[in-house]
Design a protein around this motif. Structure first.
Motif, PDB file in Angstrom:
ATOM      1  N   UNK A  46     -30.887  33.529  -5.667  1.00 11.70           N
ATOM      2  CA  UNK A  46     -30.683  33.817  -7.087  1.00 11.70           C
ATOM      3  C   UNK A  46     -31.871  33.357  -7.944  1.00 11.70           C
ATOM      4  N   UNK A  47     -32.556  32.290  -7.510  1.00  8.30           N
ATOM      5  CA  UNK A  47     -33.732  31.827  -8.257  1.00  8.30           C
ATOM      6  C   UNK A  47     -34.862  32.836  -8.140  1.00  8.30           C
ATOM      7  N   UNK A  48     -35.001  33.420  -6.949  1.00 10.05           N
ATOM      8  CA  UNK A  48     -36.009  34.465  -6.756  1.00 10.05           C
ATOM      9  C   UNK A  48     -35.687  35.671  -7.628  1.00 10.05           C
ATOM     10  N   UNK A  49     -34.405  36.004  -7.737  1.00  7.23           N
ATOM     11  CA  UNK A  49     -33.981  37.126  -8.578  1.00  7.23           C
ATOM     12  C   UNK A  49     -34.369  36.885 -10.037  1.00  7.23           C
ATOM     13  N   UNK A  50     -34.200  35.636 -10.490  1.00  2.05           N
ATOM     14  CA  UNK A  50     -34.563  35.288 -11.869  1.00  2.05           C
ATOM     15  C   UNK A  50     -36.052  35.417 -12.126  1.00  2.05           C
ATOM     16  N   UNK A  51     -36.852  34.934 -11.186  1.00  2.84           N
ATOM     17  CA  UNK A  51     -38.306  35.050 -11.334  1.00  2.84           C
ATOM     18  C   UNK A  51     -38.758  36.511 -11.299  1.00  2.84           C
ATOM     19  N   UNK A  52     -38.143  37.297 -10.402  1.00  2.00           N
ATOM     20  CA  UNK A  52     -38.472  38.725 -10.332  1.00  2.00           C
ATOM     21  C   UNK A  52     -38.175  39.422 -11.654  1.00  2.00           C
ATOM     22  N   UNK A  53     -37.044  39.044 -12.277  1.00  2.00           N
ATOM     23  CA  UNK A  53     -36.660  39.640 -13.564  1.00  2.00           C
ATOM     24  C   UNK A  53     -37.703  39.323 -14.636  1.00  2.00           C
TER      25      UNK A  53
ATOM     26  N   UNK B 205     -32.198  48.396 -15.637  1.00  3.89           N
ATOM     27  CA  UNK B 205     -31.085  48.538 -14.703  1.00  3.89           C
ATOM     28  C   UNK B 205     -31.295  47.678 -13.450  1.00  3.89           C
ATOM     29  N   UNK B 206     -32.550  47.588 -12.977  1.00  6.83           N
ATOM     30  CA  UNK B 206     -32.835  46.767 -11.783  1.00  6.83           C
ATOM     31  C   UNK B 206     -32.593  45.288 -12.071  1.00  6.83           C
ATOM     32  N   UNK B 207     -33.002  44.836 -13.260  1.00  5.37           N
ATOM     33  CA  UNK B 207     -32.787  43.439 -13.664  1.00  5.37           C
ATOM     34  C   UNK B 207     -31.292  43.153 -13.779  1.00  5.37           C
ATOM     35  N   UNK B 208     -30.550  44.085 -14.371  1.00  9.48           N
ATOM     36  CA  UNK B 208     -29.112  43.914 -14.567  1.00  9.48           C
ATOM     37  C   UNK B 208     -28.368  43.769 -13.240  1.00  9.48           C
ATOM     38  N   UNK B 209     -28.805  44.549 -12.251  1.00  9.22           N
ATOM     39  CA  UNK B 209     -28.115  44.560 -10.962  1.00  9.22           C
ATOM     40  C   UNK B 209     -28.517  43.392 -10.062  1.00  9.22           C
ATOM     41  N   UNK B 210     -29.798  43.010 -10.112  1.00  5.72           N
ATOM     42  CA  UNK B 210     -30.298  42.005  -9.159  1.00  5.72           C
ATOM     43  C   UNK B 210     -30.252  40.569  -9.657  1.00  5.72           C
ATOM     44  N   UNK B 211     -29.975  40.342 -10.942  1.00  6.62           N
ATOM     45  CA  UNK B 211     -30.121  38.999 -11.502  1.00  6.62           C
ATOM     46  C   UNK B 211     -29.075  37.997 -10.998  1.00  6.62           C
ATOM     47  N   UNK B 212     -27.939  38.489 -10.455  1.00  6.32           N
ATOM     48  CA  UNK B 212     -26.912  37.549  -9.978  1.00  6.32           C
ATOM     49  C   UNK B 212     -27.089  37.178  -8.510  1.00  6.32           C
ATOM     50  N   UNK B 213     -28.103  37.739  -7.852  1.00  7.09           N
ATOM     51  CA  UNK B 213     -28.376  37.378  -6.469  1.00  7.09           C
ATOM     52  C   UNK B 213     -27.435  37.991  -5.452  1.00  7.09           C
ATOM     53  N   UNK B 214     -26.639  38.990  -5.860  1.00  4.52           N
ATOM     54  CA  UNK B 214     -25.743  39.668  -4.907  1.00  4.52           C
ATOM     55  C   UNK B 214     -25.696  41.160  -5.225  1.00  4.52           C
ATOM     56  N   UNK B 215     -25.373  41.963  -4.200  1.00  8.93           N
ATOM     57  CA  UNK B 215     -25.317  43.419  -4.378  1.00  8.93           C
ATOM     58  C   UNK B 215     -24.130  43.998  -3.614  1.00  8.93           C
ATOM     59  N   UNK B 216     -23.730  45.213  -4.014  1.00  8.37           N
ATOM     60  CA  UNK B 216     -22.716  45.974  -3.282  1.00  8.37           C
ATOM     61  C   UNK B 216     -23.087  47.450  -3.344  1.00  8.37           C
ATOM     62  N   UNK B 217     -22.394  48.286  -2.581  1.00  6.84           N
ATOM     63  CA  UNK B 217     -22.801  49.692  -2.455  1.00  6.84           C
ATOM     64  C   UNK B 217     -22.778  50.451  -3.784  1.00  6.84           C
ATOM     65  N   UNK B 218     -21.844  50.100  -4.686  1.00  5.70           N
ATOM     66  CA  UNK B 218     -21.742  50.828  -5.951  1.00  5.70           C
ATOM     67  C   UNK B 218     -22.972  50.593  -6.831  1.00  5.70           C
ATOM     68  N   UNK B 219     -23.541  49.390  -6.759  1.00  3.55           N
ATOM     69  CA  UNK B 219     -24.755  49.106  -7.521  1.00  3.55           C
ATOM     70  C   UNK B 219     -25.912  49.965  -7.011  1.00  3.55           C
TER      71      UNK B 219
END
Length: 357
Positions: free
Chosen positions: A129-136, A325-339
């Motif tokens: 999740x920290x990597x997701x934050x930096x990527x955002x 949209x990429x930031x919105x989906x990836x910022x929590x550090x988890x994904x699912x097929x609908x995203x």
């Protein structure tokens, strides 16, 4: 047996692409065969990257794939810049469109397919999740860096616009190098995804480290050659099917150039290695925006005709939407097929809009 068939297909497709290119056959035939060849080469690159990742870890493996995968875009862009410097200045616009397409293609198409494919196999997938934050934060920096020259160019002379573009390019490259140092050296442990023992890593590797690196290099060289053969056919191919330069640059060239990332990221996601898949998709977009695009500006300067960093409103909107949209989906550090579906829907909408423009 299956692996042998793949390698036979790889050699056959690359050889056929070389023959059609050097024999000067139909542009459409060259384009189609080169496209098939890139798919095989991309699979080879993905396998080599996965093997390297077993030794270096998911993050470095993903970074290497993004870097080697972007070699295709870089080679295509340099060839186009060379032609632009020699008088075909309109090709600068195609280079910028291809940069835009690479950024949104990785964030929406590559990440979307990876999240969808991984999500259909695993209910939920997680990454640091920290990597997701930096990527955002880095994605937002990329938008700012591309937005400012476009806005201020309206009040500047051509010379000052080029100067601003070069200065911004140098700053972005330095920022990207600092990010690499931060993520790979000073905060390496903090941003790591999984802790694996050396024995586990080495037991899973299909090839030795030296062979993996050698195959990674060979695959990159093959991607470069096939991509370069493809460039000469794009004008005729687009003219035959009535495609605009904006659409060709932003989607056709980008999809072809991103073929290497497509297979590798999807393979990683389907093996529940979403950290590596995100590093390939998001990391590749960031590398294009913060390193490759600025590098192309500097290369064009040394070639004698500076390509500025002034992108069109359409391109800036597309990049902004993709980042949002990429930031919105990836910022929590988890994904699912609908995203994954959501990312692909945005990509299709942008594709239709670019086609109609």
């Amino acid at each position: 047996m299956r692996e042998k068939l793949f390698y036979y297909g790889l050699v056959t497709a690359v050889a056929a692409s070389a023959i059609t290119h050097y024999a000067g056959m139909s542009a459409v035939l060259q384009f189609c065969i080169a496209g098939v060849a890139i798919i095989f080469v991309a699979g080879f690159l993905g396998k080599a990257t996965e093997s390297v990742a077993h030794y270096a870890g998911e993050r470095i493996g993903g970074f290497l794939n993004a870097t080697f995968g972007n070699a295709a875009e870089l080679i295509i862009a340099i060839v186009l810049i060379q032609k632009a410097v020699n008088g075909e200045t309109h090709l600068f616009d195609m280079v910028k469109a291809s940069i835009t397409g690479s950024i949104i293609g990785n964030m929406l198409l590559v990440l979307g397919l990876s999240v969808l494919a991984g999500g259909l196999k695993f209910k939920s997938q997680h990454f640091n999740i920290k990597l997701a934050g930096h990527n955002a934060s880095l994605m937002i920096l990329a938008v700012i860096a591309l937005f400012i020259p476009a806005v201020f160019a309206k009040g500047l002379t051509v010379e000052h616009t080029n100067t601003l573009s070069i200065i911004v390019s140098v700053i972005l490259i330095l920022s990207y190098l600092l990010w690499i140092f931060f993520s790979m050296v000073t905060h390496k442990e903090e941003l790591k995804d999984h802790k694996e023992t050396t024995e586990e890593v080495h037991s899973l590797a299909p090839w030795s480290l030296k062979r993996s690196m050698l195959f990674l290099f060979i695959a990159t060289v093959l991607v470069g050659f096939v991509s370069e053969w493809l460039v000469g056919t794009i004008d005729q191919f687009s003219a035959k099917f009535g495609l605009s330069e904006l659409f060709v640059g932003a989607f056709l060239i980008a999809i072809i150039g991103n073929a290497a990332e497509h297979s590798a990221a999807i393979m990683m996601a389907m093996k529940n290695k979403m950290g590596a898949a995100v590093e390939i998709a998001i990391g590749s977009s960031l590398q294009i925006a913060l390193f490759v695009a600025p590098l192309l500006v500097i290369i064009s300067f040394f070639m004698g005709e500076t390509m500025n960093m002034v992108f069109t409103t359409y391109e800036l909107v597309a990049i902004g939407v993709a980042v949002f949209i990429a930031k919105s989906i990836s910022q929590d550090g988890s994904t699912n097929w609908f995203e994954g579906v959501l990312l692909l829907v945005v990509y299709v909408i942008l594709g239709i809009a670019f086609y109609l423009v």
